[in-house]
Scaffold this motif. Structure first.
Motif, PDB file in Angstrom:
ATOM      1  N   UNK A  88     -11.944  27.435 -22.777  1.00  0.00           N
ATOM      2  CA  UNK A  88     -11.085  27.774 -23.921  1.00  0.00           C
ATOM      3  C   UNK A  88      -9.641  27.403 -23.598  1.00  0.00           C
ATOM      4  N   UNK A  89      -9.253  27.674 -22.352  1.00  0.00           N
ATOM      5  CA  UNK A  89      -7.898  27.333 -21.920  1.00  0.00           C
ATOM      6  C   UNK A  89      -7.691  25.809 -21.912  1.00  0.00           C
ATOM      7  N   UNK A  90      -8.727  25.068 -21.462  1.00  0.00           N
ATOM      8  CA  UNK A  90      -8.597  23.595 -21.466  1.00  0.00           C
ATOM      9  C   UNK A  90      -8.465  23.073 -22.882  1.00  0.00           C
ATOM     10  N   UNK A  91      -9.229  23.656 -23.803  1.00  0.00           N
ATOM     11  CA  UNK A  91      -9.155  23.204 -25.190  1.00  0.00           C
ATOM     12  C   UNK A  91      -7.753  23.441 -25.741  1.00  0.00           C
ATOM     13  N   UNK A  92      -7.208  24.621 -25.502  1.00  0.00           N
ATOM     14  CA  UNK A  92      -5.839  24.916 -25.951  1.00  0.00           C
ATOM     15  C   UNK A  92      -4.849  23.947 -25.320  1.00  0.00           C
ATOM     16  N   UNK A  93      -5.069  23.671 -24.028  1.00  0.00           N
ATOM     17  CA  UNK A  93      -4.179  22.751 -23.332  1.00  0.00           C
ATOM     18  C   UNK A  93      -4.250  21.354 -23.970  1.00  0.00           C
ATOM     19  N   UNK A  94      -5.458  20.880 -24.256  1.00  0.00           N
ATOM     20  CA  UNK A  94      -5.607  19.553 -24.871  1.00  0.00           C
ATOM     21  C   UNK A  94      -4.952  19.506 -26.245  1.00  0.00           C
ATOM     22  N   UNK A  95      -5.030  20.624 -26.990  1.00  0.00           N
ATOM     23  CA  UNK A  95      -4.361  20.646 -28.297  1.00  0.00           C
ATOM     24  C   UNK A  95      -2.854  20.499 -28.130  1.00  0.00           C
ATOM     25  N   UNK A  96      -2.315  21.096 -27.073  1.00  0.00           N
ATOM     26  CA  UNK A  96      -0.872  20.962 -26.864  1.00  0.00           C
ATOM     27  C   UNK A  96      -0.530  19.526 -26.437  1.00  0.00           C
ATOM     28  N   UNK A 124      -3.879   8.461 -28.990  1.00  0.00           N
ATOM     29  CA  UNK A 124      -4.289   9.179 -30.200  1.00  0.00           C
ATOM     30  C   UNK A 124      -5.820   9.286 -30.206  1.00  0.00           C
ATOM     31  N   UNK A 125      -6.492   8.164 -29.941  1.00  0.00           N
ATOM     32  CA  UNK A 125      -7.964   8.167 -29.906  1.00  0.00           C
ATOM     33  C   UNK A 125      -8.488   9.016 -28.754  1.00  0.00           C
ATOM     34  N   UNK A 126      -7.848   8.903 -27.610  1.00  0.00           N
ATOM     35  CA  UNK A 126      -8.273   9.636 -26.418  1.00  0.00           C
ATOM     36  C   UNK A 126      -8.220  11.145 -26.676  1.00  0.00           C
ATOM     37  N   UNK A 127      -7.204  11.605 -27.393  1.00  0.00           N
ATOM     38  CA  UNK A 127      -7.077  13.052 -27.630  1.00  0.00           C
ATOM     39  C   UNK A 127      -8.190  13.576 -28.530  1.00  0.00           C
ATOM     40  N   UNK A 128      -8.669  12.739 -29.457  1.00  0.00           N
ATOM     41  CA  UNK A 128      -9.807  13.159 -30.284  1.00  0.00           C
ATOM     42  C   UNK A 128     -10.994  13.423 -29.361  1.00  0.00           C
ATOM     43  N   UNK A 129     -11.214  12.519 -28.427  1.00  0.00           N
ATOM     44  CA  UNK A 129     -12.299  12.629 -27.448  1.00  0.00           C
ATOM     45  C   UNK A 129     -12.127  13.874 -26.553  1.00  0.00           C
ATOM     46  N   UNK A 130     -10.911  14.067 -26.053  1.00  0.00           N
ATOM     47  CA  UNK A 130     -10.642  15.194 -25.138  1.00  0.00           C
ATOM     48  C   UNK A 130     -10.901  16.532 -25.826  1.00  0.00           C
ATOM     49  N   UNK A 131     -10.429  16.668 -27.062  1.00  0.00           N
ATOM     50  CA  UNK A 131     -10.637  17.934 -27.775  1.00  0.00           C
ATOM     51  C   UNK A 131     -12.112  18.129 -28.084  1.00  0.00           C
ATOM     52  N   UNK A 132     -12.786  17.033 -28.428  1.00  0.00           N
ATOM     53  CA  UNK A 132     -14.224  17.124 -28.726  1.00  0.00           C
ATOM     54  C   UNK A 132     -14.992  17.590 -27.488  1.00  0.00           C
ATOM     55  N   UNK A 133     -14.715  16.968 -26.339  1.00  0.00           N
ATOM     56  CA  UNK A 133     -15.431  17.328 -25.103  1.00  0.00           C
ATOM     57  C   UNK A 133     -15.225  18.789 -24.732  1.00  0.00           C
ATOM     58  N   UNK A 134     -13.973  19.240 -24.772  1.00  0.00           N
ATOM     59  CA  UNK A 134     -13.696  20.622 -24.381  1.00  0.00           C
ATOM     60  C   UNK A 134     -14.350  21.591 -25.358  1.00  0.00           C
ATOM     61  N   UNK A 135     -14.270  21.304 -26.662  1.00  0.00           N
ATOM     62  CA  UNK A 135     -14.813  22.292 -27.609  1.00  0.00           C
ATOM     63  C   UNK A 135     -16.334  22.296 -27.565  1.00  0.00           C
ATOM     64  N   UNK A 136     -16.946  21.165 -27.229  1.00  0.00           N
ATOM     65  CA  UNK A 136     -18.398  21.123 -27.067  1.00  0.00           C
ATOM     66  C   UNK A 136     -18.833  22.079 -25.946  1.00  0.00           C
ATOM     67  N   UNK A 137     -18.119  22.020 -24.839  1.00  0.00           N
ATOM     68  CA  UNK A 137     -18.491  22.866 -23.699  1.00  0.00           C
ATOM     69  C   UNK A 137     -18.194  24.340 -24.008  1.00  0.00           C
ATOM     70  N   UNK A 138     -17.108  24.604 -24.734  1.00  0.00           N
ATOM     71  CA  UNK A 138     -16.823  25.985 -25.176  1.00  0.00           C
ATOM     72  C   UNK A 138     -18.022  26.510 -25.976  1.00  0.00           C
TER      73      UNK A 138
END
Ligand code: MG
Length: 164
Positions: A88-96, A124-138
């Motif tokens: 959850x913390x990683x997802x928040x971090x990626x959003x920032x 921009x594209x990479x951040x879509x991927x990063x948020x997707x990966x973190x939220x999937x694991x959440x």
């Protein structure tokens, strides 16, 4: 040369990407200490990726004839509550981080700096991927709940993360 503003924000971004790597490495260390080597492996890969992001910004500043000025890194958190709270913390971090990339992009637009916009598109594209990966694991960890078995299955699955 970039505008003064963009060059200075990119220098800050180098620090933030390195800090992301530092944060993920600290999360990896927590997983190592808690007998979840698959999770640790995933986080170590993530930390390496962040160093690569920092280097992309580093090279870009140099390519444009600007000066890289490294800034101090803060100490990352070292104590965490659970695998779920870590992701959850990683997802928040990626959003920032996404918000930061958007800020850089908006400066490049204001500057009519098309080369920087093109460079930033990758992020921009990479951040879509990063948020997707973190939220999937959440979501997986939420489904796992208190089940140790599911946690160990996930641990095995995350151990398989390759170079991406
Ligand atoms: Mg990054």
């Amino acid at each position: 040369m970039l505008s003064k503003n963009l060059a200075s924000e990119i220098n800050t971004q180098i620090k933030l990407e390195l800090y992301s790597g530092y944060l993920y490495l600290s999360m990896a260390a927590y997983f190592e200490a808690n007998n979840l080597p698959g999770f640790a492996h995933w986080m170590k890969k993530q930390a390496l990726e962040e160093q690569e992001h920092a280097m992309k910004f580093y090279e870009y500043l140099n390519d444009r004839g600007d000066r890289v000025i490294l800034q101090a890194l803060e100490q990352p958190p070292t104590d965490f509550k659970s695998p779920l709270s870590i992701f959850e913390q990683s997802l928040e971090h990626e959003k920032s981080v996404t918000a930061r990339i958007n800020l850089l992009y908006s400066i490049a637009v204001k500057d009519n700096d098309y080369a920087s916009q093109s460079f930033l598109n990758w992020f921009v594209d990479e951040q879509v991927e990063e948020e997707k990966n973190a939220s999937e694991i959440v979501e997986w960890l939420k489904m796992a709940g208190e089940s140790r078995n599911t946690l160990f299955m996930l641990n095995r699955q995350l151990a398989e993360r390759g170079d991406d």
